[in-house]
Design an enzyme around this catalytic site. Structure first.
Site, short mmCIF file in Angstrom:
data_model
loop_
_atom_site.label_atom_id
_atom_site.label_comp_id
_atom_site.label_asym_id
_atom_site.label_seq_id
_atom_site.Cartn_x
_atom_site.Cartn_y
_atom_site.Cartn_z
N GLU A 20 0.84 -1.21 0.00
CA GLU A 20 0.00 0.00 0.00
C GLU A 20 0.87 1.25 0.00
O GLU A 20 1.84 1.32 0.75
CB GLU A 20 -0.89 -0.02 1.25
CG GLU A 20 -2.28 0.50 1.03
CD GLU A 20 -3.09 -0.38 0.09
OE1 GLU A 20 -3.19 -0.03 -1.09
OE2 GLU A 20 -3.62 -1.41 0.55
N HIS A 21 0.48 2.19 -0.85
CA HIS A 21 1.22 3.45 -1.01
C HIS A 21 2.66 3.19 -1.48
O HIS A 21 3.55 3.96 -1.18
CB HIS A 21 1.19 4.28 0.28
CG HIS A 21 -0.17 4.87 0.53
ND1 HIS A 21 -0.58 6.06 -0.04
CD2 HIS A 21 -1.23 4.41 1.23
CE1 HIS A 21 -1.83 6.31 0.33
NE2 HIS A 21 -2.25 5.32 1.10
N THR A 22 2.83 2.11 -2.18
CA THR A 22 4.14 1.81 -2.77
C THR A 22 4.13 2.07 -4.28
O THR A 22 5.19 2.24 -4.87
CB THR A 22 4.52 0.33 -2.54
OG1 THR A 22 3.37 -0.46 -2.83
CG2 THR A 22 4.94 0.09 -1.10
N GLY A 113 -12.89 1.95 -1.43
CA GLY A 113 -11.50 1.56 -1.65
C GLY A 113 -11.38 0.33 -2.53
O GLY A 113 -10.36 -0.36 -2.50
N SER A 116 -13.71 1.54 -7.70
CA SER A 116 -14.84 1.73 -8.61
C SER A 116 -14.46 2.71 -9.72
O SER A 116 -14.98 2.60 -10.83
CB SER A 116 -16.06 2.22 -7.84
OG SER A 116 -15.74 3.37 -7.10
N ASP A 161 -4.49 0.49 -9.40
CA ASP A 161 -5.90 0.15 -9.60
C ASP A 161 -6.20 -0.25 -11.04
O ASP A 161 -6.80 -1.29 -11.31
CB ASP A 161 -6.79 1.34 -9.24
CG ASP A 161 -6.53 1.83 -7.82
OD1 ASP A 161 -5.93 1.08 -7.04
OD2 ASP A 161 -6.93 2.97 -7.51
N TYR A 210 -3.94 12.04 0.58
CA TYR A 210 -3.22 11.26 -0.43
C TYR A 210 -2.15 12.09 -1.15
O TYR A 210 -1.00 11.68 -1.26
CB TYR A 210 -4.23 10.70 -1.43
CG TYR A 210 -3.65 9.73 -2.43
CD1 TYR A 210 -3.50 8.39 -2.12
CD2 TYR A 210 -3.24 10.15 -3.69
CE1 TYR A 210 -2.97 7.49 -3.03
CE2 TYR A 210 -2.70 9.27 -4.62
CZ TYR A 210 -2.58 7.94 -4.28
OH TYR A 210 -2.04 7.05 -5.20
C1 GLA Z 1 -5.28 4.46 -4.12
C2 GLA Z 1 -4.59 4.82 -5.43
C3 GLA Z 1 -3.54 3.77 -5.79
C4 GLA Z 1 -2.60 3.51 -4.61
C5 GLA Z 1 -3.39 3.26 -3.33
C6 GLA Z 1 -2.52 3.13 -2.13
O1 GLA Z 1 -6.04 3.31 -4.27
O2 GLA Z 1 -5.54 4.91 -6.46
O3 GLA Z 1 -2.82 4.17 -6.94
O4 GLA Z 1 -1.68 4.55 -4.47
O5 GLA Z 1 -4.33 4.30 -3.10
O6 GLA Z 1 -1.79 1.96 -2.18
#
Ligand code: GLA
Length: 380
Positions: A20-22, A113, A116, A161, A210
């Protein structure tokens, strides 16, 4: 002119299992596409207009693709930007967008999350391409959809995503290197079940922390690059480098960097654990990931922490963590397949949403990425 066929474009949501957040730090992620999806039942037209009705709100929009041909002139600040933005990005990537008349629906919840937005973009990409595969390949389509979201909708998300929604494979997770964009499949152990528990707090990336996190990661990388000049992004940082940086980096930046470094390690540890069927090890990585997102990356909220705590205490659960951008949304739970029903009931009994309701908890399965559903069949 022969009327075009009625087709159904579908695009699944995704759950990020770990990593996550990588993605925007050139790091590693491991999502899977899920069996909840966005669908567009459509037929193509020869006009440059999309006429689309949403089943959830009943809203109907007429989207003139020429009038809304660029982010500068085309953005309206509502859901139609995803449609117009995807058309723009497909054309900018060398493809052609056709108009269609369609109905937009499906069972993928919005704002939990589960991507969508990316699902809407990929489903639109298929509908706008007249039911043909959009662009040259999945990667080109995923990147175009990410560009639509970044530059047209105005949300600075990474590739996670759109990649997961485009590349999903049944019964497998995707281990993606966000620098090289190479990926491999990780088979999910048959004994594992994945549940998604919604916190009841909806989230939106725009205007959330974010963007701030992205800036902090860039600042941390810039600080570390003064020590190691070969470092291009936090992907290149190591525990030793963080040690050496010590006080020269502000504490908050050090914590952001530490999350990214340790999370990349946890992605690899989780892949190994799935491949050897070691659910306990994967569960430990899930819990450590959540703690790091809570303590070092500061993207969790008390409701998510509580939901993870409740889930982790239910028999049959190996681990749980917030999934997606954070600040609300959902938790992913790794459990024994044989215990899945009891786990869902245990979470519902132990956690209440802010307005006192039972949380929505669903078991999800790894599913195929975006495309068309089966061709229409005779029913009589
Ligand atoms: C959201 C963003 C992704 C990613 C996540 C965190 O879902 O759309 O690109 O950065 O946060 O992992």
């Amino acid at each position: 002119m022969v009327p075009s066929r009625q087709l159904v474009a579908r695009a699944p949501g995704r759950v990020n299992l770990i990593g996550e957040h990588t993605d925007y730090n050139d790091g590693l992620v491991m999502p899977m596409a899920i069996d909840l999806e966005t669908r567009i039942d459509f037929h193509s037209t020869d006009e440059r207009v999309v006429d689309v009705t949403r089943t959830d709100t009943g809203d109907r929009a007429l989207i003139d693709l020429d009038e809304r041909a660029t982010p500068a002139t085309g953005r309206r600040g509502d859901w139609t930007d995803y449609v117009a933005g995807t058309a723009w990005a497909i054309e900018a990537a060398g493809g052609q967008a056709r108009g269609f008349v369609g109905v937009l629906g499906g069972d993928l919840p919005i704002g939990q999350g589960l991507s969508s937005s990316a699902a809407l973009e990929l489903a639109c990409a298929w509908a706008l391409s007249g039911g043909q595969p959009p662009l040259a390949d999945r990667l080109a389509a995923a990147r175009a959809c990410q560009r639509a979201e970044n530059e047209f909708v105005g949300v600075p998300c990474g590739i996670l995503d759109q990649f997961a929604v485009a590349f999903g494979v049944r019964d497998a997770a995707l281990l993606l290197d966000c620098r090289s964009l190479d990926h491999r499949l990780v088979a999910l152990p048959p004994g594992a079940a994945f549940l998604i528990a919604e916190s009841g707090m909806t989230r939106e990336l725009r205007g959330s922390g974010y963007e701030q996190r992205r800036r902090e990661c860039e600042a941390a990388a810039a600080g570390l690059a003064t020590i190691d000049r070969s470092l291009r992004s936090l992907r290149d940082a190591t525990p030793e480098l963080l040690e050496r940086a010590g006080d020269s980096l502000a504490d908050v930046l050090l914590r952001r960097a530490r999350h990214v470094v340790t999370e990349n390690e946890r992605v690899l540890a989780t892949a190994r654990a799935f491949e050897t069927g070691d659910l306990a090890a994967a569960g430990r990585a899930f819990l450590a990931s959540h703690a790091s997102l809570r303590d070092d990356f500061d993207v969790s909220v008390p409701a998510l922490d509580r939901l993870v705590e409740v889930a982790a205490s239910v028999p049959g659960v190996h681990g749980a963590r917030m999934t997606g951008g954070g600040f609300g949304g959902a938790v992913v739970v790794l459990a024994d397949a044989t215990a899945a029903g009891g786990v869902a009931a245990g979470i519902r009994a132990g956690y209440a949403t802010a307005d006192g309701r039972e949380p929505v908890v669903r078991e999800v399965r790894a599913s195929d990425g975006a495309g068309l559903t089966a061709m229409p069949r005779w029913t009589a």
